[in-house]
Motif scaffolding. Structure first.
Motif, PDB file in Angstrom:
ATOM      1  N   GLU A  74       0.904  -1.031  -0.030  1.00  0.00           N
ATOM      2  CA  GLU A  74       0.022  -0.011  -0.152  1.00  0.00           C
ATOM      3  C   GLU A  74       0.928   1.198  -0.045  1.00  0.00           C
ATOM      4  O   GLU A  74       1.869   1.231   0.453  1.00  0.00           O
ATOM      5  N   PRO A  75       0.513   2.358  -0.633  1.00  0.00           N
ATOM      6  CA  PRO A  75       1.193   3.503  -0.628  1.00  0.00           C
ATOM      7  C   PRO A  75       1.044   4.111   0.543  1.00  0.00           C
ATOM      8  O   PRO A  75       0.203   4.216   1.353  1.00  0.00           O
ATOM      9  N   VAL A  76       2.225   4.675   1.016  1.00  0.00           N
ATOM     10  CA  VAL A  76       2.281   5.670   2.435  1.00  0.00           C
ATOM     11  C   VAL A  76       3.088   6.836   2.003  1.00  0.00           C
ATOM     12  O   VAL A  76       3.696   7.229   1.050  1.00  0.00           O
ATOM     13  N   ILE A  77       2.891   7.785   3.048  1.00  0.00           N
ATOM     14  CA  ILE A  77       3.387   9.114   3.078  1.00  0.00           C
ATOM     15  C   ILE A  77       4.659   9.121   4.237  1.00  0.00           C
ATOM     16  O   ILE A  77       4.470   9.194   5.244  1.00  0.00           O
ATOM     17  N   PHE A  78       5.730   9.260   3.580  1.00  0.00           N
ATOM     18  CA  PHE A  78       7.000   9.352   4.485  1.00  0.00           C
ATOM     19  C   PHE A  78       7.261  10.824   4.941  1.00  0.00           C
ATOM     20  O   PHE A  78       7.039  11.623   3.883  1.00  0.00           O
ATOM     21  N   VAL A  79       7.148  11.084   6.100  1.00  0.00           N
ATOM     22  CA  VAL A  79       7.341  12.740   6.608  1.00  0.00           C
ATOM     23  C   VAL A  79       8.483  12.793   7.531  1.00  0.00           C
ATOM     24  O   VAL A  79       8.620  12.034   8.515  1.00  0.00           O
ATOM     25  N   SER A  80       9.736  13.439   6.974  1.00  0.00           N
ATOM     26  CA  SER A  80      10.934  13.351   7.571  1.00  0.00           C
ATOM     27  C   SER A  80      11.360  14.862   7.711  1.00  0.00           C
ATOM     28  O   SER A  80      10.834  15.770   7.111  1.00  0.00           O
ATOM     29  N   ASN A  81      12.201  14.910   8.671  1.00  0.00           N
ATOM     30  CA  ASN A  81      12.972  16.105   9.093  1.00  0.00           C
ATOM     31  C   ASN A  81      14.112  16.419   7.639  1.00  0.00           C
ATOM     32  O   ASN A  81      14.249  15.610   6.907  1.00  0.00           O
ATOM     33  N   HIS A  82      14.730  17.378   7.724  1.00  0.00           N
ATOM     34  CA  HIS A  82      15.485  17.840   6.471  1.00  0.00           C
ATOM     35  C   HIS A  82      16.718  18.504   6.935  1.00  0.00           C
ATOM     36  O   HIS A  82      16.544  19.891   7.318  1.00  0.00           O
ATOM     37  N   GLN A  83      17.937  18.033   6.814  1.00  0.00           N
ATOM     38  CA  GLN A  83      19.093  18.323   7.240  1.00  0.00           C
ATOM     39  C   GLN A  83      20.029  18.707   6.231  1.00  0.00           C
ATOM     40  O   GLN A  83      21.217  19.571   6.553  1.00  0.00           O
ATOM     41  N   SER A  84      19.957  18.124   5.109  1.00  0.00           N
ATOM     42  CA  SER A  84      21.064  18.340   4.166  1.00  0.00           C
ATOM     43  C   SER A  84      20.740  18.214   2.922  1.00  0.00           C
ATOM     44  O   SER A  84      19.676  17.702   2.511  1.00  0.00           O
ATOM     45  N   PRO A 154       8.369  18.495   5.255  1.00  0.00           N
ATOM     46  CA  PRO A 154       7.737  19.716   5.584  1.00  0.00           C
ATOM     47  C   PRO A 154       8.384  20.717   6.191  1.00  0.00           C
ATOM     48  O   PRO A 154       7.703  21.992   6.295  1.00  0.00           O
ATOM     49  N   GLU A 155       9.336  20.785   6.640  1.00  0.00           N
ATOM     50  CA  GLU A 155      10.067  21.997   7.285  1.00  0.00           C
ATOM     51  C   GLU A 155      10.119  23.001   5.979  1.00  0.00           C
ATOM     52  O   GLU A 155      10.608  24.180   6.297  1.00  0.00           O
ATOM     53  N   GLY A 156      10.292  22.512   4.681  1.00  0.00           N
ATOM     54  CA  GLY A 156      10.538  23.375   3.590  1.00  0.00           C
ATOM     55  C   GLY A 156      11.869  23.799   3.109  1.00  0.00           C
ATOM     56  O   GLY A 156      12.150  24.240   2.076  1.00  0.00           O
ATOM     57  N   THR A 157      12.785  23.520   4.300  1.00  0.00           N
ATOM     58  CA  THR A 157      14.056  24.060   3.907  1.00  0.00           C
ATOM     59  C   THR A 157      15.061  23.206   4.859  1.00  0.00           C
ATOM     60  O   THR A 157      14.649  22.473   5.932  1.00  0.00           O
ATOM     61  N   ARG A 158      16.332  23.057   4.611  1.00  0.00           N
ATOM     62  CA  ARG A 158      17.265  22.281   5.430  1.00  0.00           C
ATOM     63  C   ARG A 158      17.387  23.267   6.760  1.00  0.00           C
ATOM     64  O   ARG A 158      17.490  24.231   6.631  1.00  0.00           O
ATOM     65  N   SER A 159      17.634  22.468   7.884  1.00  0.00           N
ATOM     66  CA  SER A 159      17.776  22.928   9.340  1.00  0.00           C
ATOM     67  C   SER A 159      19.264  23.412   9.302  1.00  0.00           C
ATOM     68  O   SER A 159      20.213  22.219   9.181  1.00  0.00           O
ATOM     69  N   GLU A 160      19.589  24.577   9.595  1.00  0.00           N
ATOM     70  CA  GLU A 160      20.972  24.857   9.735  1.00  0.00           C
ATOM     71  C   GLU A 160      21.562  24.325  10.996  1.00  0.00           C
ATOM     72  O   GLU A 160      22.987  24.145  11.286  1.00  0.00           O
ATOM     73  N   SER A 161      20.640  24.372  12.201  1.00  0.00           N
ATOM     74  CA  SER A 161      21.213  24.398  13.389  1.00  0.00           C
ATOM     75  C   SER A 161      21.054  22.690  13.721  1.00  0.00           C
ATOM     76  O   SER A 161      21.793  22.096  14.763  1.00  0.00           O
ATOM     77  N   GLY A 162      20.291  21.984  13.040  1.00  0.00           N
ATOM     78  CA  GLY A 162      19.980  20.448  13.213  1.00  0.00           C
ATOM     79  C   GLY A 162      18.690  20.400  13.977  1.00  0.00           C
ATOM     80  O   GLY A 162      18.367  19.131  14.206  1.00  0.00           O
ATOM     81  N   GLU A 163      18.199  21.379  14.531  1.00  0.00           N
ATOM     82  CA  GLU A 163      16.903  21.396  15.126  1.00  0.00           C
ATOM     83  C   GLU A 163      15.868  21.164  14.257  1.00  0.00           C
ATOM     84  O   GLU A 163      15.651  21.627  13.151  1.00  0.00           O
ATOM     85  N   LEU A 164      14.881  20.507  15.034  1.00  0.00           N
ATOM     86  CA  LEU A 164      13.642  20.407  13.797  1.00  0.00           C
ATOM     87  C   LEU A 164      12.904  21.651  13.766  1.00  0.00           C
ATOM     88  O   LEU A 164      12.355  21.973  14.923  1.00  0.00           O
TER      89      LEU A 164
END
Length: 246
Positions: A74-84, A154-164
């Motif tokens: 079944e298809p799913v939606i992966f939602v992840s943080n973004h750091q790089s 969904p953060e829309g951009t990479r996190s520079e500090s590493g924080e979510l």
């Protein structure tokens, strides 16, 4: 000074490896899909194999946990943080599932790369254009209805500090409109390997961790419900945060 020289040489080597393997994978994809109308799955599977090879050559060490939480068939939606910058490529190598991702539409205008991304089923968006964004929403929901998984940052951009960072509310519209399960995902180590503030990879940090949480389910809703939408974003972000920090 020596460390800087090592980073420069390693980064040049990384670009050579990635371009060579991507080009080889593209060639294999073209040849192996001659006469095939729907090429997406084949392209995705081949890209995964060649991406995994490239990361082995670069000495990337993957620690992946929670694969049992990804439902089969079944298809799913992966939602992840973004750091790089390389989070998408890392996801292609680590997730044992064909998926589409959303990227800035400018990449689709690059002659060779753009054609490859369209054939692979990835989706371009102009974030400043609301009409385009709504069309993208419908395209994503259709992908899910057709059986293709999706990955979102969904953060829309990479996190520079590493924080979510904060999650953009648009993700809730897709979750509710599609009615598909959400797999909270955490990527750790990519920022140390290639931070947002640098163009140089760091060979001293090649350990990348992936964590997949248990599926989250929401009701399928055709009309926008702001209160429910806010709750969806908060809940999904909370689950990603737990994977990152617990």
């Amino acid at each position: 000074m020596m460390m800087m020289i090592i980073k420069v040489f390693y980064t040049v080597y990384a670009w050579i490896v990635n371009i060579a393997l991507w080009s080889s994978g593209y060639f294999v994809s073209i040849v192996s899909t001659i006469g095939i109308k729907n090429k997406e799955d084949k392209y995705n599977s081949i890209e995964r194999k060649f991406t995994q090879i490239s990361f082995r050559l670069l000495g990337i060490n993957f620690d992946v946990k929670g694969l049992e939480n990804i439902p089969e068939n079944e298809p799913v939606i992966f939602v992840s943080n973004h750091q790089s910058f390389i989070d998408v490529k890392l996801s292609i190598a680590a997730i044992p599932r064909n998926f589409s991702f959303i990227s800035k539409d400018i990449l689709f205008k690059i002659p060779l790369l753009g054609k490859y991304m369209r054939t692979s089923g990835h989706i371009g968006i102009r974030r400043s254009d609301e009409r385009n964004a709504y069309g993208t929403l419908n395209e994503v929901v259709k992908k899910l209805d057709d059986g293709k998984s999706i990955i979102f940052f969904p953060e829309g951009t990479r996190s520079e500090s590493g924080e979510l960072g904060k999650f953009k509310r648009g993700i809730s519209m897709i979750i509710l409109r599609s009615g598909r399960k959400v797999i909270p995902t955490a990527i750790m180590g990519s920022r140390e390997y290639l931070p947002k503030s640098s163009i140089l990879s760091n060979p001293g940090h090649r350990d990348i961790c992936f964590r997949f949480g248990k599926p989250i389910e929401f009701p399928k809703v055709e009309t926008e419900d702001r209160e429910l939408s806010v709750d969806v974003v908060a809940r999904v972000r909370s689950e990603v945060s737990k994977l990152l920090y617990n």
